[in-house]
Enzyme design. Sequence first.
Site, PDB file in Angstrom:
ATOM      1  CG  ASP A 120      -1.858  -1.119   1.306  1.00  0.00           C
ATOM      2  OD1 ASP A 120      -2.182  -1.663   0.235  1.00  0.00           O
ATOM      3  OD2 ASP A 120      -2.278  -1.476   2.425  1.00  0.00           O
TER       4      ASP A 120
HETATM    5  N1  URA Z   1      -1.180  -5.968   3.849  1.00  0.00           N
HETATM    6  C1  URA Z   1      -1.679  -4.714   3.887  1.00  0.00           C
HETATM    7  O1  URA Z   1      -2.718  -4.469   4.488  1.00  0.00           O
HETATM    8  N2  URA Z   1      -1.017  -3.751   3.228  1.00  0.00           N
HETATM    9  C2  URA Z   1       0.154  -3.961   2.580  1.00  0.00           C
HETATM   10  O2  URA Z   1       0.728  -3.029   2.028  1.00  0.00           O
HETATM   11  C3  URA Z   1       0.675  -5.262   2.567  1.00  0.00           C
HETATM   12  C4  URA Z   1      -0.014  -6.251   3.208  1.00  0.00           C
END
Ligand code: URA
Length: 241
Positions: A105
């Site tokens: 993310d």
């Molecule tokens: N899980 C998440 O919620 N976000 C990420 O960036 C990676 C794994």
Amino acid sequence: MERLDKILAKSGYGTRKEVKQLIKEGRVELAGKVIIDAGFKISAQSIKQISVDGNQAEIHDSLTFMLNKPSGFITALSDARHDTIAEFIPQKWQNKGLVPIGRLDKDTEGLLLLTNDGQLSHRICSPKWGIEKEYYLITQGRPFDRQDIEKFAQGFKTLDGTEFKPAKLKLIDGFEAYLTVCEGQYHQVKRMAKSTGREVKYLKRIRIADLVLDPDLQPGEIRMLTKDERTRLYLACRLMD
Ligand code: URA
């Protein structure tokens, strides 16, 4: 038979132009003899005899890099509105067909692999191959307890019907933990935490298979995997390098 400059460019020694220059400077040898013809044809058997600056060359058909992704960048190579991780890929590696393996993310930091090997990427992402991804997280809300460890270890289904496979939760304290998952669902860690009444305040991926984020790699820095890391990653994915 393949051209020397093509073999070296494909293996990450630079752009075709840079590799030609390297060869012209007399830095490339085949079985101890300097080759200055960039178009010199190399047979499959003699590839192992190529050296660059006196060291045996690392020759591959594909390239894989580790990036320490900083927060604030999306896992994409171009986007009209957001800063992307493309800006961390040096010019000389930009035309090698590299794509990120899976996605972090925008606000997640840490280990992001990039490769031009589609099969490697598929195996790391697909839950079928069970490749572990480990995250360090800080949460707010209810503190974690033993019941959470058991719930995560068994796998669970959320109220909206999402199923999470068994995952390993290792507590540092009630709000800080390591979580290892073997799949890569959208916002997986945040959704797993949320379904137990917590919000993730900070998230960093620290490991994929047994490949640990290099502690010397500063946020925004990228480097090619070492020979050893590459071998171990391919082995974990049951692929030949
Ligand atoms: N899980 C998440 O919620 N976000 C990420 O960036 C990676 C794994």
